[in-house]
Write a protein that holds these residues in place. Structure first.
Motif, mmCIF file in Angstrom:
data_model
loop_
_atom_site.group_PDB
_atom_site.id
_atom_site.type_symbol
_atom_site.label_atom_id
_atom_site.label_comp_id
_atom_site.label_asym_id
_atom_site.label_seq_id
_atom_site.Cartn_x
_atom_site.Cartn_y
_atom_site.Cartn_z
ATOM 1 N N GLY A 32 30.145 105.567 146.722
ATOM 2 C CA GLY A 32 29.428 106.774 147.102
ATOM 3 C C GLY A 32 28.234 106.417 147.951
ATOM 4 O O GLY A 32 28.104 105.293 148.460
ATOM 5 N N THR A 33 27.322 107.366 148.108
ATOM 6 C CA THR A 33 26.182 107.163 148.999
ATOM 7 C C THR A 33 24.989 106.520 148.307
ATOM 8 O O THR A 33 24.013 106.176 148.968
ATOM 9 C CB THR A 33 25.741 108.516 149.573
ATOM 10 N N GLY A 34 25.052 106.351 146.981
ATOM 11 C CA GLY A 34 23.920 105.828 146.235
ATOM 12 C C GLY A 34 23.864 104.314 146.221
ATOM 13 O O GLY A 34 24.561 103.619 146.980
ATOM 14 N N ALA A 35 23.021 103.796 145.316
ATOM 15 C CA ALA A 35 22.846 102.349 145.195
ATOM 16 C C ALA A 35 24.155 101.692 144.771
ATOM 17 O O ALA A 35 24.927 102.252 143.987
ATOM 18 C CB ALA A 35 21.756 102.044 144.167
ATOM 19 N N ILE A 36 24.415 100.518 145.323
ATOM 20 C CA ILE A 36 25.623 99.774 144.983
ATOM 21 C C ILE A 36 25.342 98.922 143.744
ATOM 22 O O ILE A 36 24.452 98.070 143.743
ATOM 23 C CB ILE A 36 26.080 98.889 146.153
#
Length: 321
Positions: free
Chosen positions: A288-292
């Motif tokens: 997704g677009t958040g922290a990996i």
């Protein structure tokens, strides 16, 4: 109607495997699933009808889990059953250090590890007494989502009796909390972790023999002992990932430092020493677009120089186990 809020679990170490003793300490717990199963032996005789043949009573087997918060005194009993008896020294008045190094020898010829008697009161007219209980697996976890350190103990027991319940006296020492933990990987303090899980799997098996009973007669190893470790990381770079790719085995240390013992300068402490941590899987993916983040699975490997794969040192106010 019985209520779980009125339940308790008591325990005491056995001198001889399977010979029950009265509870001496009590575990604060959140849930338990210890049950007796009775094998149904079905006759294979042909009876001239299409229905199943008669049943006979087979082996009685007992197993299940106990889980709850980690309190620094009583948790030593579970460590003793999972690792073996500790080496205990007194650090100062009322303060004791217990070093749990996984044993290589069996407790006895019929039981691999130190057995306990468990009393599980479920708010019925009788309590359930499980003799010959051994911790097969013991897992600890804490993190930003589980802020009180937790334990889960997988139990194998020999036999069940219904007894009059005893009166519990519960530990009042403070639990270990998430913010009290520090983790060192390869000699460097690591602040990228969000959850930590570690423990031991003894690979025990309950076995029956022709001893004139329907109970298991021994609990012995059925495979190699393992020390699984699971870490959730929010990565800043590929330093730890490159150690996985190189299959390096690195030293690791997990330390929980609690509150002061009896108002003194010594503090409750649980220290886990791992001379060789090996990363078994290290997936890095975009979800997704958040922290990996990554869920790293690893294991503590036996170190010939240290003579152990994982050692746990417990500092508390209990004199012995």
């Amino acid at each position: 109607m019985p209520f779980g809020v009125l339940a308790h679990i008591g325990l005491a170490p056995e001198t001889t495997y399977g010979e029950p003793v009265s509870a001496a300490d009590y575990i604060r717990f959140a849930s338990e699933s210890i049950n007796e199963e009775i094998e149904q032996v079905i006759s294979e005789n042909i009876m001239g009808v299409v229905d199943e043949a008669e049943s006979h009573e087979g082996l009685h087997s007992i197993s299940g889990d106990i889980s709850g918060d980690v309190y620094p005194n009583v948790i030593g009993h579970l460590l003793r059953s999972a690792f073996g008896a500790p080496v205990t020294t007194q650090l100062s008045p009322g303060v004791y250090q217990h070093v749990f190094t996984p044993v290589q020898d069996n407790f006895s010829s019929v039981c691999a590890l130190p057995p306990y008697t468990l009393e599980v009161h479920r708010d019925f007219e009788k309590a359930f007494q499980y003799a010959g209980a051994v911790v097969n697996e013991l897992t600890f976890s804490f993190g930003t989502d589980t802020k009180i350190m937790q334990f889960t103990a997988a139990i194998i027991a020999k036999k069940l009796a219904l007894i009059n319940k005893t009166t519990p006296s519960l530990e009042t020492t403070p639990t270990f909390m998430w913010n009290q933990g520090t983790i060192t990987l390869d000699g460097q303090a690591n602040s990228d972790l969000t959850t930590v899980e570690f423990g031991v799997n003894n690979n025990l098996e309950a076995r029956a023999t022709l001893d004139g009973t329907k109970e298991v007669s021994r609990v012995l190893r059925n495979g190699a002992r393992t020390f699984p470790i699971s870490l959730t990381m929010e990565l800043k770079d590929l330093t730890e990932y490159n150690k996985f790719r190189a299959q390096n085995e690195i030293p690791a240390k997990i330390e929980m430092i609690g509150k002061a013992i009896n108002g003194g300068t010594d503090k409750y402490k649980l220290t886990v020493e791992i001379p060789k941590l090996r990363y078994n899987s290290f997936p890095i993916n975009v979800e997704g677009t958040g922290a990996i983040t990554t869920q790293v699975e690893g294991s503590a490997k036996y170190d010939a120089a240290s003579l152990y794969a994982m050692k746990i040192t417990l500092v508390n106010s209990k004199a012995s186990y």
